[in-house]
Design an enzyme around this catalytic site. Structure first.
Site, PDB file in Angstrom:
ATOM      1  N   PRO A 133      13.948  37.201  -1.634  1.00 55.59           N
ATOM      2  CA  PRO A 133      15.204  36.791  -0.982  1.00 55.59           C
ATOM      3  C   PRO A 133      15.802  35.476  -1.487  1.00 55.59           C
ATOM      4  CG  PRO A 133      13.346  36.693   0.551  1.00 55.59           C
ATOM      5  CD  PRO A 133      12.811  37.270  -0.717  1.00 55.59           C
ATOM      6  N   TYR A 181      25.107  32.562  -8.117  1.00 57.34           N
ATOM      7  CA  TYR A 181      24.991  32.519  -6.655  1.00 57.34           C
ATOM      8  C   TYR A 181      26.169  33.218  -5.983  1.00 57.34           C
ATOM      9  CZ  TYR A 181      24.098  30.533  -2.033  1.00 57.34           C
ATOM     10  OH  TYR A 181      23.839  30.375  -0.693  1.00 57.34           O
ATOM     11  N   LYS A 212      20.214  37.976  -2.875  1.00 58.22           N
ATOM     12  CA  LYS A 212      20.826  39.005  -3.721  1.00 58.22           C
ATOM     13  C   LYS A 212      20.607  40.442  -3.231  1.00 58.22           C
ATOM     14  CE  LYS A 212      22.737  36.292  -6.460  1.00 58.22           C
ATOM     15  NZ  LYS A 212      24.053  36.026  -5.961  1.00 58.22           N
TER      16      LYS A 212
HETATM   17  C1  LIG Z   1      12.362  41.430   6.250  1.00 58.79           C
HETATM   18  C2  LIG Z   1      13.478  41.408   5.235  1.00 58.79           C
HETATM   19  C3  LIG Z   1      14.263  40.273   5.097  1.00 58.79           C
HETATM   20  C4  LIG Z   1      15.291  40.236   4.165  1.00 58.79           C
HETATM   21  N1  LIG Z   1      16.030  39.102   4.033  1.00 58.79           N
HETATM   22  C5  LIG Z   1      17.014  39.082   3.116  1.00 58.79           C
HETATM   23  C6  LIG Z   1      17.809  37.926   2.941  1.00 58.79           C
HETATM   24  O1  LIG Z   1      17.623  36.916   3.602  1.00 58.79           O
HETATM   25  N2  LIG Z   1      18.780  37.958   1.996  1.00 58.79           N
HETATM   26  C7  LIG Z   1      19.030  39.090   1.232  1.00 58.79           C
HETATM   27  O2  LIG Z   1      19.942  39.100   0.412  1.00 58.79           O
HETATM   28  N3  LIG Z   1      18.306  40.175   1.388  1.00 58.79           N
HETATM   29  C8  LIG Z   1      17.317  40.198   2.309  1.00 58.79           C
HETATM   30  N4  LIG Z   1      16.588  41.305   2.456  1.00 58.79           N
HETATM   31  C9  LIG Z   1      16.937  42.431   1.627  1.00 58.79           C
HETATM   32  C10 LIG Z   1      18.109  43.209   2.207  1.00 58.79           C
HETATM   33  O3  LIG Z   1      17.993  43.298   3.587  1.00 58.79           O
HETATM   34  C11 LIG Z   1      18.108  44.570   1.555  1.00 58.79           C
HETATM   35  O4  LIG Z   1      18.283  44.399   0.174  1.00 58.79           O
HETATM   36  C12 LIG Z   1      19.177  45.506   2.117  1.00 58.79           C
HETATM   37  O5  LIG Z   1      18.854  45.884   3.439  1.00 58.79           O
HETATM   38  C13 LIG Z   1      19.287  46.745   1.241  1.00 58.79           C
HETATM   39  O6  LIG Z   1      20.083  47.706   1.873  1.00 58.79           O
HETATM   40  P1  LIG Z   1      19.766  49.239   1.707  1.00 58.79           P
HETATM   41  O7  LIG Z   1      20.811  49.949   2.490  1.00 58.79           O
HETATM   42  O8  LIG Z   1      19.581  49.544   0.284  1.00 58.79           O
HETATM   43  O9  LIG Z   1      18.320  49.460   2.352  1.00 58.79           O
HETATM   44  P2  LIG Z   1      17.874  49.358   3.878  1.00 58.79           P
HETATM   45  O10 LIG Z   1      18.603  48.289   4.583  1.00 58.79           O
HETATM   46  O11 LIG Z   1      16.390  49.288   3.841  1.00 58.79           O
HETATM   47  O12 LIG Z   1      18.329  50.735   4.511  1.00 58.79           O
HETATM   48  C14 LIG Z   1      17.658  51.926   4.224  1.00 58.79           C
HETATM   49  C15 LIG Z   1      17.888  52.890   5.367  1.00 58.79           C
HETATM   50  O13 LIG Z   1      17.232  54.119   5.052  1.00 58.79           O
HETATM   51  C16 LIG Z   1      16.547  54.566   6.208  1.00 58.79           C
HETATM   52  N5  LIG Z   1      15.445  55.443   5.819  1.00 58.79           N
HETATM   53  C17 LIG Z   1      14.216  55.096   5.373  1.00 58.79           C
HETATM   54  N6  LIG Z   1      13.453  56.185   5.196  1.00 58.79           N
HETATM   55  C18 LIG Z   1      14.236  57.244   5.530  1.00 58.79           C
HETATM   56  C19 LIG Z   1      13.999  58.626   5.565  1.00 58.79           C
HETATM   57  N7  LIG Z   1      12.801  59.151   5.287  1.00 58.79           N
HETATM   58  N8  LIG Z   1      15.012  59.426   5.935  1.00 58.79           N
HETATM   59  C20 LIG Z   1      16.233  58.926   6.279  1.00 58.79           C
HETATM   60  N9  LIG Z   1      16.490  57.600   6.285  1.00 58.79           N
HETATM   61  C21 LIG Z   1      15.505  56.773   5.910  1.00 58.79           C
HETATM   62  C22 LIG Z   1      16.064  53.296   6.869  1.00 58.79           C
HETATM   63  O14 LIG Z   1      15.766  53.505   8.248  1.00 58.79           O
HETATM   64  C23 LIG Z   1      17.271  52.391   6.664  1.00 58.79           C
HETATM   65  O15 LIG Z   1      18.202  52.480   7.715  1.00 58.79           O
HETATM   66  C24 LIG Z   1      15.547  41.360   3.364  1.00 58.79           C
HETATM   67  C25 LIG Z   1      14.775  42.500   3.508  1.00 58.79           C
HETATM   68  C26 LIG Z   1      13.738  42.535   4.419  1.00 58.79           C
HETATM   69  C27 LIG Z   1      12.885  43.780   4.541  1.00 58.79           C
END
Ligand SMILES: Cc1cc2nc3c(=O)[nH]c(=O)nc-3n(C[C@H](O)[C@H](O)[C@H](O)COP(=O)(O)OP(=O)(O)OC[C@H]3O[C@@H](n4cnc5c(N)ncnc54)[C@H](O)[C@@H]3O)c2cc1C
Length: 389
Positions: A292, A384, A296
């Site tokens: 984090p 950034y 990004k």
């Molecule tokens: C604890 C934590 C803290 C973070 N802090 C930061 C931060 O401070 N700054 C930053 O830039 N990034 C941060 N990140 C990263 C950022 O949150 C992620 O990069 C972002 O959420 C990516 O979005 P996404 O939609 O790709 O994935 P996700 O947000 O993970 O969404 C994926 C979705 O798919 C769903 N899913 C999973 N499996 C299945 C399945 N089998 N069937 C159907 N749906 C499913 C999940 O429930 C979820 O809703 C953090 C991540 C975590 C885990």
């Protein structure tokens, strides 16, 4: 059920893609394992690049962000003795927006029904089939019944642990990974931030980050060994550690309060190549993870979605199959640059257990260089604020 695009996962990537496709008249369905309330309860990212803000603007979903978000024209690097301010606005003419991932997701979620974006929550046993060919489908169970969605394209937006990446045969994909020897212990509290801009601190006791979600809600982090258990960190212990690592000036401004959320997240850099296999595209955490540091993760998910939406519009509107074929290379070019920035900032601001006095001198020399060079600051600032989409 039949649709053009089946999207797996209703995190920010899946919902944003669904809206971008619906805005272009492309039929799609989003399938999510959890409930909407659960998705909103996950406390994650909070700093949005210009490109991410621009996508919300384009969709006309930026009204609340414009009122409640905090535009930031700079951030700070601290190393015990000094504070180096990176004047992002002066160096790039742009700013970032502090607006929580939860809020962005809520805006996308709330707008879905009015815009004809169907999101199926609480879908169990989600599985992808025949993604190598031209007639993929997704199956899932819901309320005791089995369902099947036939699509022309499936997009995996299901995060690091979802099934989409696993649907690509192991002999087709390649994984690049770096697991870090520490995690970030985060605390969220309804207290005003200690500083109006973020402070990343490299202290002899370890890393700390002073961040926020709003003018009244703070988010702080410290790095801890992966062996630490969250039960051993009382709120007071976290606040005490933050006060030491952030330095006396920031410490004097810290307002303590009970944790609304407190957890330890491991740090990793991870890229899966390619981000397309047949009729399956991967977006966001399904394909890559960044530490984090530098904020990004969410922004990379947004840039993937931008490229995927462009490719799918060209495919469905103009029959341009090359656009879909080229998605992976286009997305990965930007992914690797963000991976590099997150890795470099992590290396600069953390004390790695394997590092000795030489590596520490290297960190100090680099911070000296950044403090004294506008060129170095400009390079950090443009990364950034977000490289162009
Ligand atoms: C604890 C934590 C803290 C973070 N802090 C930061 C931060 O401070 N700054 C930053 O830039 N990034 C941060 N990140 C990263 C950022 O949150 C992620 O990069 C972002 O959420 C990516 O979005 P996404 O939609 O790709 O994935 P996700 O947000 O993970 O969404 C994926 C979705 O798919 C769903 N899913 C999973 N499996 C299945 C399945 N089998 N069937 C159907 N749906 C499913 C999940 O429930 C979820 O809703 C953090 C991540 C975590 C885990």
């Amino acid at each position: 059920m039949k649709t053009q695009v089946a999207i797996v996962g209703a995190g920010p990537a899946g919902l944003l893609l669904g809206h971008l496709l619906r805005a272009e008249g492309i039929a799609c369905v989003v399938i999510e394992r959890q409930s909407g309330e659960y998705v909103l309860s996950r406390i994650r990212a909070g700093v949005l690049e210009q490109g991410t803000v621009g996508l919300m603007e384009r969709l006309g979903l930026d009204a609340r962000m414009k009122v409640e978000g905090l535009p930031h024209g700079g951030f700070n690097l601290a190393d015990g003795e000094r504070l180096i301010r990176i004047d992002v606005a002066a160096l790039t003419g742009q700013s970032v927006m502090v607006y929580g991932q939860t809020e962005l997701t809520r805006d996308l979620m709330d707008a879905a029904p009015a815009r004809g974006l169907e999101v199926i929550y609480q879908a169990g046993d989600v599985a992808l089939h025949d993604v190598a060919g031209n007639a993929p489908f997704v199956t899932f169970a819901r309320q005791g019944r089995d369902h099947r969605i036939d699509a022309r394209i499936v997009v995996g937006c299901d995060g690091f642990h979802g099934p989409s990446r696993q649907a690509i045969p192991a002999n087709v994909g390649r994984v690049f990974e770096r697991v870090y020897p520490f995690g970030w212990l985060g605390i969220l509290a309804d207290v005003p931030p200690c500083n109006h801009e973020l402070i990343y601190a490299n202290h002899e006791r370890g890393f700390a980050l002073a961040s926020m979600r709003s003018a009244t809600r703070s988010r702080y982090y410290i790095d801890v060994p992966l062996t630490e258990r969250i039960e051993d960190w009382s709120d007071d212990r976290v606040w005490d550690e933050l006060a030491v690592r952030l330095g006396p000036d920031a410490a004097a401004q810290i307002t303590r309060g009970p944790a609304l959320e407190k957890s330890i997240a491991p740090l990793r850099s991870f890229v899966f190549e390619p981000m397309r296999h047949g009729s399956l595209l991967l977006c966001g955490d399904a394909a890559h993870i960044v530490p984090p540091t530098g904020a990004k993760g969410l922004n990379l998910a947004a840039s993937d979605v931008h490229y995927a939406a462009q490719a799918l519009v060209a495919f469905f509107r103009d029959g341009d199959a090359d656009a879909v074929a080229g998605y992976s290379a286009k997305a990965l070019a930007r992914v690797w640059k963000s991976e590099r920035f997150s890795w470099a900032l992590t290396k600069l601001m953390h004390r790695f257990p394997e590092d000795g006095p030489f590596e520490r001198r290297m960190q100090r020399a680099e911070l000296d260089y950044i403090a004294s060079s506008e060129a170095a600051q400009r390079s950090i600032a443009e990364n950034y604020v977000g490289l162009p989409l």
